[in-house]
Design an enzyme around this catalytic site. Structure first.
Site, PDB file in Angstrom:
ATOM      1  NE  ARG A   1      27.567 -81.096 -31.872  1.00  0.00           N
ATOM      2  CZ  ARG A   1      26.607 -81.998 -31.725  1.00  0.00           C
ATOM      3  NH1 ARG A   1      26.470 -82.961 -32.625  1.00  0.00           N
ATOM      4  NH2 ARG A   1      25.802 -81.959 -30.696  1.00  0.00           N
TER       5      ARG A   1
ATOM      6  CE  LYS B   1      38.471 -60.343 -36.175  1.00  0.00           C
ATOM      7  NZ  LYS B   1      38.681 -58.941 -35.778  1.00  0.00           N
TER       8      LYS B   1
ATOM      9  CD  GLU C   1      36.656 -51.426 -43.707  1.00  0.00           C
ATOM     10  OE1 GLU C   1      37.815 -51.520 -43.253  1.00  0.00           O
ATOM     11  OE2 GLU C   1      35.631 -51.521 -43.008  1.00  0.00           O
TER      12      GLU C   1
ATOM     13  CE  LYS D   1      40.525 -59.345 -42.806  1.00  0.00           C
ATOM     14  NZ  LYS D   1      39.159 -58.971 -42.548  1.00  0.00           N
TER      15      LYS D   1
ATOM     16  CD  GLU E   1      41.458 -58.609 -33.324  1.00  0.00           C
ATOM     17  OE1 GLU E   1      40.872 -58.879 -34.395  1.00  0.00           O
ATOM     18  OE2 GLU E   1      41.056 -57.765 -32.529  1.00  0.00           O
TER      19      GLU E   1
ATOM     20  NE  ARG F   1      41.474 -60.798 -38.209  1.00  0.00           N
ATOM     21  CZ  ARG F   1      40.822 -61.771 -38.789  1.00  0.00           C
ATOM     22  NH1 ARG F   1      41.245 -63.017 -38.636  1.00  0.00           N
ATOM     23  NH2 ARG F   1      39.756 -61.537 -39.531  1.00  0.00           N
TER      24      ARG F   1
ATOM     25  CG  ASN G   1      39.681 -53.845 -35.167  1.00  0.00           C
ATOM     26  OD1 ASN G   1      38.875 -54.145 -36.044  1.00  0.00           O
ATOM     27  ND2 ASN G   1      40.066 -54.681 -34.230  1.00  0.00           N
TER      28      ASN G   1
ATOM     29  CG  HIS H   1      37.162 -50.700 -36.884  1.00  0.00           C
ATOM     30  ND1 HIS H   1      37.980 -50.312 -37.926  1.00  0.00           N
ATOM     31  CD2 HIS H   1      36.339 -51.658 -37.402  1.00  0.00           C
ATOM     32  CE1 HIS H   1      37.679 -51.028 -39.005  1.00  0.00           C
ATOM     33  NE2 HIS H   1      36.693 -51.837 -38.719  1.00  0.00           N
TER      34      HIS H   1
ATOM     35  CG  HIS I   1      31.824 -49.564 -31.706  1.00  0.00           C
ATOM     36  ND1 HIS I   1      31.094 -50.676 -32.066  1.00  0.00           N
ATOM     37  CD2 HIS I   1      31.492 -49.291 -30.427  1.00  0.00           C
ATOM     38  CE1 HIS I   1      30.360 -51.061 -31.031  1.00  0.00           C
ATOM     39  NE2 HIS I   1      30.585 -50.245 -30.023  1.00  0.00           N
TER      40      HIS I   1
ATOM     41  CG  HIS J   1      31.366 -51.227 -40.796  1.00  0.00           C
ATOM     42  ND1 HIS J   1      31.594 -51.182 -39.436  1.00  0.00           N
ATOM     43  CD2 HIS J   1      32.481 -51.781 -41.346  1.00  0.00           C
ATOM     44  CE1 HIS J   1      32.792 -51.689 -39.186  1.00  0.00           C
ATOM     45  NE2 HIS J   1      33.350 -52.070 -40.320  1.00  0.00           N
TER      46      HIS J   1
HETATM   47  P1  NAD Z   1      25.750 -55.199 -46.876  1.00  0.00           P
HETATM   48  O1  NAD Z   1      26.077 -56.640 -46.904  1.00  0.00           O
HETATM   49  O2  NAD Z   1      24.558 -54.777 -46.109  1.00  0.00           O
HETATM   50  O3  NAD Z   1      25.612 -54.690 -48.380  1.00  0.00           O
HETATM   51  C1  NAD Z   1      25.258 -53.343 -48.616  1.00  0.00           C
HETATM   52  C2  NAD Z   1      24.038 -53.230 -49.537  1.00  0.00           C
HETATM   53  O4  NAD Z   1      24.446 -53.447 -50.877  1.00  0.00           O
HETATM   54  C3  NAD Z   1      22.933 -54.247 -49.261  1.00  0.00           C
HETATM   55  O5  NAD Z   1      21.690 -53.618 -49.387  1.00  0.00           O
HETATM   56  C4  NAD Z   1      23.122 -55.286 -50.375  1.00  0.00           C
HETATM   57  O6  NAD Z   1      21.922 -55.929 -50.699  1.00  0.00           O
HETATM   58  C5  NAD Z   1      23.607 -54.421 -51.511  1.00  0.00           C
HETATM   59  N1  NAD Z   1      24.458 -55.096 -52.491  1.00  0.00           N
HETATM   60  C6  NAD Z   1      25.454 -55.975 -52.237  1.00  0.00           C
HETATM   61  N2  NAD Z   1      26.111 -56.270 -53.362  1.00  0.00           N
HETATM   62  C7  NAD Z   1      25.520 -55.579 -54.365  1.00  0.00           C
HETATM   63  C8  NAD Z   1      25.773 -55.448 -55.761  1.00  0.00           C
HETATM   64  N3  NAD Z   1      26.809 -56.051 -56.336  1.00  0.00           N
HETATM   65  N4  NAD Z   1      24.952 -54.656 -56.472  1.00  0.00           N
HETATM   66  C9  NAD Z   1      23.919 -53.980 -55.869  1.00  0.00           C
HETATM   67  N5  NAD Z   1      23.655 -54.045 -54.554  1.00  0.00           N
HETATM   68  C10 NAD Z   1      24.461 -54.831 -53.812  1.00  0.00           C
HETATM   69  O7  NAD Z   1      26.962 -54.314 -46.322  1.00  0.00           O
HETATM   70  P2  NAD Z   1      28.546 -54.411 -46.437  1.00  0.00           P
HETATM   71  O8  NAD Z   1      29.025 -53.024 -46.335  1.00  0.00           O
HETATM   72  O9  NAD Z   1      28.990 -55.249 -47.560  1.00  0.00           O
HETATM   73  O10 NAD Z   1      28.942 -55.201 -45.110  1.00  0.00           O
HETATM   74  C11 NAD Z   1      28.717 -54.652 -43.836  1.00  0.00           C
HETATM   75  C12 NAD Z   1      28.770 -55.777 -42.821  1.00  0.00           C
HETATM   76  O11 NAD Z   1      30.061 -56.370 -42.863  1.00  0.00           O
HETATM   77  C13 NAD Z   1      28.540 -55.333 -41.395  1.00  0.00           C
HETATM   78  O12 NAD Z   1      27.619 -56.210 -40.788  1.00  0.00           O
HETATM   79  C14 NAD Z   1      29.911 -55.464 -40.754  1.00  0.00           C
HETATM   80  O13 NAD Z   1      29.826 -55.793 -39.374  1.00  0.00           O
HETATM   81  C15 NAD Z   1      30.491 -56.605 -41.535  1.00  0.00           C
HETATM   82  N6  NAD Z   1      31.967 -56.640 -41.561  1.00  0.00           N
HETATM   83  C16 NAD Z   1      32.571 -57.815 -41.262  1.00  0.00           C
HETATM   84  C17 NAD Z   1      33.948 -57.911 -41.317  1.00  0.00           C
HETATM   85  C18 NAD Z   1      34.604 -59.241 -41.046  1.00  0.00           C
HETATM   86  O14 NAD Z   1      35.840 -59.282 -40.963  1.00  0.00           O
HETATM   87  N7  NAD Z   1      33.875 -60.316 -40.949  1.00  0.00           N
HETATM   88  C19 NAD Z   1      34.717 -56.795 -41.676  1.00  0.00           C
HETATM   89  C20 NAD Z   1      34.078 -55.606 -41.991  1.00  0.00           C
HETATM   90  C21 NAD Z   1      32.689 -55.538 -41.930  1.00  0.00           C
HETATM   91  N1  GLY Z   2      37.874 -56.499 -40.214  1.00  0.00           N
HETATM   92  C1  GLY Z   2      38.758 -56.746 -39.126  1.00  0.00           C
HETATM   93  C2  GLY Z   2      39.327 -58.113 -39.120  1.00  0.00           C
HETATM   94  O1  GLY Z   2      39.041 -58.918 -39.984  1.00  0.00           O
HETATM   95  O2  GLY Z   2      40.072 -58.427 -38.245  1.00  0.00           O
END
Ligand code: NAD
Ligand code: GLY
Length: 381
Positions: free
Chosen positions: A130, A152, A194, A236, A246, A251, A255, A258, A262, A276
């Site tokens: 929890r 998020k 970003e 941010k 949001e 907030r 996007n 996006h 998307h 992404h």
């Molecule tokens: P990811 O986490 O898949 O990382 C990309 C690749 O890089 C992976 O294969 C990983 O293993 C590799 N990697 C990571 N760090 C490394 C390093 N230092 N050296 C070598 N390889 C490395 O992708 P991402 O782009 O970081 O994140 C995308 C995700 O984030 C999506 O699921 C998206 O929905 C989410 N996201 C969330 C938010 C939020 O506010 N929570 C915002 C934007 C995106």
């Molecule tokens: N990446 C969008 C948010 O955090 O609101």
């Protein structure tokens, strides 16, 4: 070519959320200081590191050693790299692996990886027993400037991405800028979209800085990288502090790009054909083009946004997306994906548009004929 400048200092950005406030530490070598920096925040000296199969071999042992050196008992769980780890079934496997380690409510989870590991671990922390505390150690540029900040969390379902999740803030974010040296260039570039986004939303001076320094950020200039990450986190943090859940349109400005992005990701299967951040880059160029076409934004500003994103190497033209798996794009299908976007309300599409560089706002009044024309032209270009 100029020599890359080095930095050693740690910068701190505060996320001001009353009882849920936390710091983002930014700088090289923070993985080795994780134990010392986390220890005062832990409910008990017990952590479980969650990482992926690419990042764990690179940085897992160093992070664990740092915790152990500070007297913190450390366990680790590793998940496959990539978006598939955010599937329901993978989430179930992670929860069982965490429970196998017999955590208690004072155990802290530590997310070591990109946005996938961060979103997954944050969600796990919010429901494990929890709710237990968690710390973000983001290792991609995208995660350092966006996903690790703001709370998020989420996983994917067959209905779409991030449709199951929580708002759950970390206790601390440690952005070790040196780990970006091992990040593949394509991932770095996706994260850079970003960074530029914050300038395009509401900080024209930062966008001008990006135009001058984007290449340095991407080529490994440590000072430029640290500044870009700090400015992004400041933006941010400011937006999240004012609209954590949001509930206003503030907030939602995060996007920008996006709605288009998307749709492009949905059409390419949320896979390696379009990352992404790449989708956000192409989506921001299209959002500025739409704003210009609607007469809201000077054409010169839309051209400037597109020119910078293209100049750093982001795939902003539809025909450049997909590598060997070139798409046959279809405007109606793209609009169909937009209707499934989380931001759409009562069938009305929602867009972040712009009155100019740094002048983003949310609109739910876009004329679909204009949108269709823009997509048809983008497909033909
Ligand atoms: P990811 O986490 O898949 O990382 C990309 C690749 O890089 C992976 O294969 C990983 O293993 C590799 N990697 C990571 N760090 C490394 C390093 N230092 N050296 C070598 N390889 C490395 O992708 P991402 O782009 O970081 O994140 C995308 C995700 O984030 C999506 O699921 C998206 O929905 C989410 N996201 C969330 C938010 C939020 O506010 N929570 C915002 C934007 C995106
Ligand atoms: N990446 C969008 C948010 O955090 O609101």
């Amino acid at each position: 070519m100029t020599a890359a400048r080095t930095v050693t200092a740690t910068r701190t950005v505060h996320v001001d959320l009353a009882g849920r406030s936390y710091d983002i530490a930014i700088g090289p070598g923070l993985i080795d200081r994780a134990g010392e920096l986390s220890r005062p925040l832990l409910a008990a000296p017990r952590v479980t590191i969650v990482s992926d199969e690419t990042v764990a071999p690179l940085y897992g042992a160093r992070l664990a050693a740092s915790f152990e050196k500070a007297g913190i008992k450390t366990a680790s769980v590793t998940v496959p790299a990539g978006e598939s780890s955010k599937e329901f079934a993978s989430f179930g496997r992670l929860m069982n692996a965490l429970l196998d380690l017999r955590p208690d409510r004072k155990t802290t989870l530590v997310a070591l990886g990109g946005g996938v590991v961060g979103d997954l671990t944050g969600f796990a922390a919010s429901v494990l027993l929890r709710g237990v505390d968690f710390i973000q150690v983001p290792t991609t540029l995208l995660a350092q400037v966006d996903s690790s900040v703001g709370g998020k969390t989420g996983i994917n379902t067959r209905h779409g991405k991030n449709l199951v999740g929580t708002f759950y803030q970390p206790r601390l974010v440690l952005a070790d800028t040196a780990v970006l040296d091992t990040l593949p260039r394509r991932e770095l570039l996706a994260g850079y979209a970003e960074v530029a986004k914050y300038g395009l939303i509401d900080d024209p001076a930062f966008f001008t800085w990006c135009e001058k320094n984007g290449a340095a950020v991407l080529s490994g200039d440590a000072a430029a990288r640290a500044y870009a990450i700090e400015q992004s986190c400041l933006s941010k943090a400011r937006i999240v502090a004012a609209d954590e859940r949001e509930t206003t349109d503030l907030r939602a400005l995060l996007n920008l790009g996006h709605t288009f992005g998307h749709a492009l990701e949905a059409e390419t299967g949320f896979g390696r054909d379009l990352l992404h951040g790449e989708a956000v880059g192409a989506g921001m160029a299209m959002a500025f083009d739409l704003s210009a076409r609607l007469g809201i934004c000077p054409a010169a500003d839309a051209q400037r946004a597109r020119a910078h994103l293209g100049a750093v190497g982001l795939p902003i033209r539809l025909r450049s997306i997909g590598g060997d798996n070139r798409r046959v794009w279809d405007a109606d299908r793209l609009i169909g994906h937009m209707r499934g976007d989380k931001k759409a309300e009562g069938g009305k599409l929602a867009f972040v548009l712009a009155r100019g560089i740094g002048g983003a706002f949310v609109s739910r009044e876009v004329d679909e004929t204009v949108l269709h024309g823009l997509l048809a032209d983008a497909i033909a270009a």
